[in-house]
Design a protein around this motif. Structure first.
Motif, PDB file in Angstrom:
ATOM      1  N   LEU A 161       0.849  -1.196   0.000  1.00  0.00           N
ATOM      2  CA  LEU A 161       0.000   0.000   0.000  1.00  0.00           C
ATOM      3  C   LEU A 161       0.882   1.243   0.000  1.00  0.00           C
ATOM      4  O   LEU A 161       1.795   1.354   0.829  1.00  0.00           O
ATOM      5  CB  LEU A 161      -0.887   0.026   1.246  1.00  0.00           C
ATOM      6  N   PRO A 162       0.649   2.188  -0.900  1.00  0.00           N
ATOM      7  CA  PRO A 162       1.419   3.436  -0.852  1.00  0.00           C
ATOM      8  C   PRO A 162       1.095   4.213   0.414  1.00  0.00           C
ATOM      9  O   PRO A 162      -0.021   4.160   0.936  1.00  0.00           O
ATOM     10  CB  PRO A 162       0.955   4.188  -2.106  1.00  0.00           C
ATOM     11  N   GLY A 163       2.106   4.917   0.922  1.00  0.00           N
ATOM     12  CA  GLY A 163       1.914   5.676   2.150  1.00  0.00           C
ATOM     13  C   GLY A 163       1.245   7.012   1.917  1.00  0.00           C
ATOM     14  O   GLY A 163       0.998   7.440   0.792  1.00  0.00           O
ATOM     15  N   LYS A 164       0.944   7.702   3.022  1.00  0.00           N
ATOM     16  CA  LYS A 164       0.381   9.037   2.960  1.00  0.00           C
ATOM     17  C   LYS A 164       1.369   9.941   2.211  1.00  0.00           C
ATOM     18  O   LYS A 164       2.572   9.765   2.358  1.00  0.00           O
ATOM     19  CB  LYS A 164       0.162   9.571   4.381  1.00  0.00           C
ATOM     20  N   PRO A 165       0.904  10.854   1.373  1.00  0.00           N
ATOM     21  CA  PRO A 165      -0.450  11.400   1.255  1.00  0.00           C
ATOM     22  C   PRO A 165      -1.429  10.599   0.405  1.00  0.00           C
ATOM     23  O   PRO A 165      -2.552  11.058   0.192  1.00  0.00           O
ATOM     24  CB  PRO A 165      -0.209  12.778   0.629  1.00  0.00           C
ATOM     25  N   ALA A 166      -1.049   9.445  -0.120  1.00  0.00           N
ATOM     26  CA  ALA A 166      -2.029   8.581  -0.786  1.00  0.00           C
ATOM     27  C   ALA A 166      -3.040   8.101   0.264  1.00  0.00           C
ATOM     28  O   ALA A 166      -2.688   7.880   1.422  1.00  0.00           O
ATOM     29  CB  ALA A 166      -1.329   7.392  -1.435  1.00  0.00           C
ATOM     30  N   PRO A 167      -4.288   7.904  -0.115  1.00  0.00           N
ATOM     31  CA  PRO A 167      -5.313   7.540   0.859  1.00  0.00           C
ATOM     32  C   PRO A 167      -5.396   6.053   1.166  1.00  0.00           C
ATOM     33  O   PRO A 167      -6.222   5.631   1.991  1.00  0.00           O
ATOM     34  CB  PRO A 167      -6.601   8.013   0.171  1.00  0.00           C
ATOM     35  N   ASP A 168      -4.549   5.237   0.551  1.00  0.00           N
ATOM     36  CA  ASP A 168      -4.748   3.788   0.557  1.00  0.00           C
ATOM     37  C   ASP A 168      -4.767   3.161   1.943  1.00  0.00           C
ATOM     38  O   ASP A 168      -5.547   2.231   2.204  1.00  0.00           O
ATOM     39  CB  ASP A 168      -3.673   3.129  -0.299  1.00  0.00           C
ATOM     40  N   THR A 169      -3.899   3.603   2.854  1.00  0.00           N
ATOM     41  CA  THR A 169      -3.891   2.980   4.179  1.00  0.00           C
ATOM     42  C   THR A 169      -5.172   3.304   4.947  1.00  0.00           C
ATOM     43  O   THR A 169      -5.712   2.440   5.652  1.00  0.00           O
ATOM     44  CB  THR A 169      -2.656   3.417   4.974  1.00  0.00           C
ATOM     45  N   TYR A 170      -5.664   4.525   4.815  1.00  0.00           N
ATOM     46  CA  TYR A 170      -6.935   4.864   5.458  1.00  0.00           C
ATOM     47  C   TYR A 170      -8.097   4.102   4.822  1.00  0.00           C
ATOM     48  O   TYR A 170      -8.988   3.614   5.523  1.00  0.00           O
ATOM     49  CB  TYR A 170      -7.179   6.374   5.398  1.00  0.00           C
ATOM     50  N   LEU A 171      -8.098   3.996   3.519  1.00  0.00           N
ATOM     51  CA  LEU A 171      -9.162   3.237   2.844  1.00  0.00           C
ATOM     52  C   LEU A 171      -9.127   1.772   3.255  1.00  0.00           C
ATOM     53  O   LEU A 171     -10.183   1.142   3.428  1.00  0.00           O
ATOM     54  CB  LEU A 171      -9.013   3.373   1.326  1.00  0.00           C
TER      55      LEU A 171
END
Length: 262
Positions: A161-171
């Motif tokens: 999963l790409p890290g922040k600022p990408a939303p993937d971990t929150y999603l």
């Protein structure tokens, strides 16, 4: 407003003051590094601009790029040192872990009160952190058993999963909780984190100003900013314990989350 059913907490700087220890560890890493190479001095502004909230190696690479320095990426197995991005990141990790041991970790009292309030109101809760030290910090702070889901740097690496600022971990955390993003709150103190919440179209992005600045948090995607989570209660979910309906309208006809300090 659709009732918000989950609260997704960043860890460092939101639940625990470990962000302060991380800031000091980065300063201990980069201040002598810059001095030895005649680079512009490392400052706290560099932490907020280039490092805060990002996966460790990404923070190293972004800071180095700000000084016109490019190093090989290396691998996560690199010994702590200065030859690669990963070696520098591992050196920083050793520094901060020493600080965890010598100084300990205690959660912010206001954050615990807010966590108590939203869980008592029936919200699902998760921790979403870029740090691979998350399990140790949660255990040290006494919060390890409070969260149904933890998506940290270890999970992100394992699941690519790409890290922040990408939303993937929150999603991913919302998915594991079984809650749509539109019904979840993202709680962040980092610019990269509020960017992630905004990019994921979450129901509310709640910024906690621990030094980056309320205006900056709003500009990067926070819909609401507080200086401490103790300023809020369960009305941020659009409901409360006194019978607020699922539209988020309380007995005075106002939306509960709009009444908090902005």
């Amino acid at each position: 407003m659709t009732r918000l059913r989950a609260v997704l907490f960043d860890l460092d700087g939101v639940l625990t003051p470990t962000a302060e220890l991380h800031m000091r560890a980065w300063e201990r890493l980069f201040a002598p590094y810059c001095d030895a190479r005649g680079l512009a001095p490392y400052t706290a502004a560099d932490y907020f601009a280039h490092i805060d909230g990002k996966p460790r190696y990404d923070g190293v690479a972004t800071f180095l790029a700000s000084r016109g320095v490019e190093l090989p990426r290396g691998t996560s197995d690199d010994e702590p040192g200065e030859d690669t991005v990963c070696a520098l990141g591992n050196r920083k990790d050793a520094i901060v872990n020493d600080l965890f041991v010598t100084e300990g970790v205690a959660p912010y009292p206001g954050s615990v009160r807010f966590l108590d309030a939203v869980t008592a109101a029936g919200a699902h809760v998760a921790v979403v952190s870029s740090s691979r030290n998350t399990p140790a910090v949660l255990a040290s702070s006494g919060l390890a058993d409070r969260f149904e889901v933890v998506v940290d740097g270890n999970v992100a690496a394992a699941e690519h999963l790409p890290g922040k600022p990408a939303p993937d971990t929150y999603l991913r955390a919302a998915e594991l909780l079984g809650v749509p993003a539109a019904q979840a709150v993202v709680v962040e103190d980092a610019l990269s984190g509020v960017q992630a919440g905004a990019a994921g179209s979450f129901g509310l992005v709640l910024g906690v100003d621990r030094g980056v600045g309320a205006d900056a948090l709003r500009a990067h995607g926070a819909g609401l900013v507080v200086s401490d989570l103790g300023e809020l209660d369960a009305t941020v979910l659009g409901t409360d314990d006194t019978g607020t309906d699922d539209t988020g309208t309380d007995d005075t006809g106002t939306h509960g989350h709009e009444g908090a300090n902005a």
